[in-house]
Motif scaffolding. Sequence first.
Motif, PDB file in Angstrom:
ATOM      1  N   UNK A 155       0.843  -1.207   0.000  1.00 28.45           N
ATOM      2  CA  UNK A 155       0.000   0.000   0.000  1.00 28.45           C
ATOM      3  C   UNK A 155       0.871   1.248   0.000  1.00 28.45           C
ATOM      4  N   UNK A 156       1.805   1.297   0.933  1.00 25.43           N
ATOM      5  CA  UNK A 156       2.712   2.449   0.984  1.00 25.43           C
ATOM      6  C   UNK A 156       4.139   1.925   0.918  1.00 25.43           C
ATOM      7  N   UNK A 157       4.927   2.547   0.050  1.00 33.75           N
ATOM      8  CA  UNK A 157       6.316   2.132  -0.166  1.00 33.75           C
ATOM      9  C   UNK A 157       7.253   3.261   0.274  1.00 33.75           C
ATOM     10  N   UNK A 158       8.207   2.946   1.138  1.00 29.10           N
ATOM     11  CA  UNK A 158       9.338   3.844   1.439  1.00 29.10           C
ATOM     12  C   UNK A 158       8.944   5.204   2.010  1.00 29.10           C
ATOM     13  N   UNK A 159       8.186   5.206   3.090  1.00 26.61           N
ATOM     14  CA  UNK A 159       7.749   6.471   3.696  1.00 26.61           C
ATOM     15  C   UNK A 159       8.683   6.960   4.801  1.00 26.61           C
ATOM     16  N   UNK A 160       9.645   6.125   5.176  1.00 22.40           N
ATOM     17  CA  UNK A 160      10.474   6.464   6.342  1.00 22.40           C
ATOM     18  C   UNK A 160      11.931   6.664   5.931  1.00 22.40           C
ATOM     19  N   UNK A 161      12.549   7.689   6.501  1.00 21.47           N
ATOM     20  CA  UNK A 161      13.968   7.981   6.244  1.00 21.47           C
ATOM     21  C   UNK A 161      14.889   7.052   7.028  1.00 21.47           C
ATOM     22  N   UNK A 162      16.171   7.160   6.707  1.00 22.99           N
ATOM     23  CA  UNK A 162      17.165   6.294   7.358  1.00 22.99           C
ATOM     24  C   UNK A 162      17.226   6.526   8.880  1.00 22.99           C
ATOM     25  N   UNK A 163      16.900   7.754   9.316  1.00 22.74           N
ATOM     26  CA  UNK A 163      16.963   8.035  10.763  1.00 22.74           C
ATOM     27  C   UNK A 163      15.633   7.767  11.458  1.00 22.74           C
ATOM     28  N   UNK A 164      14.678   7.220  10.744  1.00 23.56           N
ATOM     29  CA  UNK A 164      13.399   6.873  11.376  1.00 23.56           C
ATOM     30  C   UNK A 164      12.341   7.959  11.252  1.00 23.56           C
ATOM     31  N   UNK A 165      12.704   9.114  10.697  1.00 20.45           N
ATOM     32  CA  UNK A 165      11.717  10.188  10.542  1.00 20.45           C
ATOM     33  C   UNK A 165      10.907   9.955   9.255  1.00 20.45           C
ATOM     34  N   UNK A 206      18.825  -0.039  12.692  1.00 22.66           N
ATOM     35  CA  UNK A 206      18.015   0.096  13.913  1.00 22.66           C
ATOM     36  C   UNK A 206      17.136   1.354  13.959  1.00 22.66           C
ATOM     37  N   UNK A 207      17.659   2.526  13.549  1.00 18.68           N
ATOM     38  CA  UNK A 207      16.827   3.745  13.646  1.00 18.68           C
ATOM     39  C   UNK A 207      15.654   3.656  12.682  1.00 18.68           C
ATOM     40  N   UNK A 208      15.926   3.186  11.473  1.00 19.28           N
ATOM     41  CA  UNK A 208      14.854   3.088  10.485  1.00 19.28           C
ATOM     42  C   UNK A 208      13.849   2.010  10.910  1.00 19.28           C
ATOM     43  N   UNK A 209      14.381   0.900  11.397  1.00 14.91           N
ATOM     44  CA  UNK A 209      13.515  -0.187  11.867  1.00 14.91           C
ATOM     45  C   UNK A 209      12.523   0.334  12.907  1.00 14.91           C
ATOM     46  N   UNK A 210      13.044   1.112  13.863  1.00 16.79           N
ATOM     47  CA  UNK A 210      12.167   1.618  14.922  1.00 16.79           C
ATOM     48  C   UNK A 210      11.173   2.642  14.389  1.00 16.79           C
ATOM     49  N   UNK A 211      11.615   3.470  13.429  1.00 16.93           N
ATOM     50  CA  UNK A 211      10.699   4.439  12.816  1.00 16.93           C
ATOM     51  C   UNK A 211       9.529   3.725  12.148  1.00 16.93           C
ATOM     52  N   UNK A 212       9.840   2.657  11.430  1.00 16.71           N
ATOM     53  CA  UNK A 212       8.796   1.882  10.747  1.00 16.71           C
ATOM     54  C   UNK A 212       7.882   1.214  11.777  1.00 16.71           C
ATOM     55  N   UNK A 243      22.656 -10.516  12.124  1.00 21.04           N
ATOM     56  CA  UNK A 243      22.035 -10.232  13.432  1.00 21.04           C
ATOM     57  C   UNK A 243      21.009  -9.111  13.320  1.00 21.04           C
ATOM     58  N   UNK A 244      21.381  -8.043  12.564  1.00 24.23           N
ATOM     59  CA  UNK A 244      20.429  -6.933  12.391  1.00 24.23           C
ATOM     60  C   UNK A 244      19.185  -7.394  11.627  1.00 24.23           C
ATOM     61  N   UNK A 245      19.408  -8.291  10.680  1.00 21.02           N
ATOM     62  CA  UNK A 245      18.285  -8.809   9.893  1.00 21.02           C
ATOM     63  C   UNK A 245      17.328  -9.580  10.798  1.00 21.02           C
ATOM     64  N   UNK A 246      17.923 -10.419  11.615  1.00 19.46           N
ATOM     65  CA  UNK A 246      17.116 -11.226  12.522  1.00 19.46           C
ATOM     66  C   UNK A 246      16.365 -10.335  13.512  1.00 19.46           C
ATOM     67  N   UNK A 247      17.054  -9.306  13.996  1.00 17.90           N
ATOM     68  CA  UNK A 247      16.414  -8.406  14.969  1.00 17.90           C
ATOM     69  C   UNK A 247      15.213  -7.708  14.335  1.00 17.90           C
ATOM     70  N   UNK A 248      15.329  -7.330  13.074  1.00 15.21           N
ATOM     71  CA  UNK A 248      14.213  -6.651  12.401  1.00 15.21           C
ATOM     72  C   UNK A 248      13.038  -7.613  12.203  1.00 15.21           C
ATOM     73  N   UNK A 249      13.340  -8.842  11.809  1.00 19.37           N
ATOM     74  CA  UNK A 249      12.262  -9.829  11.608  1.00 19.37           C
ATOM     75  C   UNK A 249      11.484 -10.012  12.912  1.00 19.37           C
ATOM     76  N   UNK A 250      12.234 -10.173  13.996  1.00 20.54           N
ATOM     77  CA  UNK A 250      11.591 -10.415  15.291  1.00 20.54           C
ATOM     78  C   UNK A 250      10.778  -9.194  15.721  1.00 20.54           C
ATOM     79  N   UNK A 251      11.355  -8.004  15.562  1.00 20.25           N
ATOM     80  CA  UNK A 251      10.670  -6.781  15.976  1.00 20.25           C
ATOM     81  C   UNK A 251       9.376  -6.575  15.177  1.00 20.25           C
TER      82      UNK A 251
END
Length: 377
Positions: A155-165, A206-212, A243-251
């Motif tokens: 539905x929405x593609x790429x709405x978040x920046x690298x810093x999570x904003x 991590x910052x982008x992951x949390x923003x999303x 490890x970062x990949x796994x952390x994102x999947x879990x989150x």
Amino acid sequence: MRKQGWIVVLILLTLLGCQTKEQPVHTLKEALKDHFFMGVAVNAWQTKGTDTAAHELITSHFNSLVAENCMKSERIQPREGEFNFDEADEFVAYAEANGMHIVGHTLVWHSQAPRWFFFDETGNLVSAEVLTERLKTHIHTLVGRYKGRVHGWDVVNEAINEDGSYRESLFYQILGEDYIRLAFQFAREADPDAQLYYNDYNTMKPEKREGIYQMVKKLQDEGYRVDAIGMQCHLIMNFPSIEETEAAIVRFSELGDVMVTEMDLTILPWPSERLSADISMNYAADPKYNPYPETLSDSASVAWNNRMMDFFNVFIKHSDKITRVTMWGLTDAHTWRNNWPIRGRKDYPLLFDRENQAKPVVESIIKAALNQQSTIH
Ligand code: GLA
């Protein structure tokens, strides 16, 4: 004697029968069927069915399809009110004829969007009301046309920046965060049974992951339905870590399904200069940037296959959370990576080579998928 003869025949038949049963599973989709959909992005030549070698690979290894380009807004509605569904119709018909799970890509994206969406005849940005109306018409028309046929939409593609904003796209400048709410609302109205996804790249940062995560959580808390988060996974050799990949999947799995939506792994060096878009062919002539203009070296091939396998091991490990893994293209012959971020290079980012041959990792993925099953069951 006659009786003995029959016994021999029976024994032979039984052995043959056993052999058939124990035939190794040779395709990705069969091996992975209890884990997740195995998908591939297809182009217009492939959905026309004229490339028979491609057709053979697509139908034997994959059970989910997404269109690489033909459902993007600049293609579907190049001018206001002028819809062009020819290729999209062909894509959906091809997928249906082959019994595939179908993903629509993508309803709202700042890139590959026509300029008329955002501007009036005098060249000024349109009002929030006008953009809302345009979004509604676009989404209702597109999703409505394939209601009950396309199973899920980016539905929405790429709405978040690298810093999570939030990315300051034209959608955002005109409607703020509301454009995301509206997109999910309109898609749901148009097909209440379709799955709805948020999709992005570098989701492992991590910052982008949390923003999303926060954005999707907020939408869900407000009552909007977001069924899955798509991790594009356009990968390079030194980013991201497993490890970062796994952390994102879990989150992300805390909020719903997780999908790997656009996977490819470039073997080519990332240019040290900061690049915004495609840059010139001169770079492609430089061996520093185009190290494998003929074939891949053995050591590079081993490194690539190992890294690809590391990712699939993680996907298989978390297949209770991951519902689909889609490759962004079928073979190395046709991949956007040959032309981005530098035009005219020779890359090797996909599971099948330029001769339509499976790379070693394909057999390893199949084995890993089946081993996991036998340990679980
Ligand atoms: C993004 C988009 C895809 C595709 C790739 C690269 O990831 O979502 O549709 O355009 O870029 O081409």
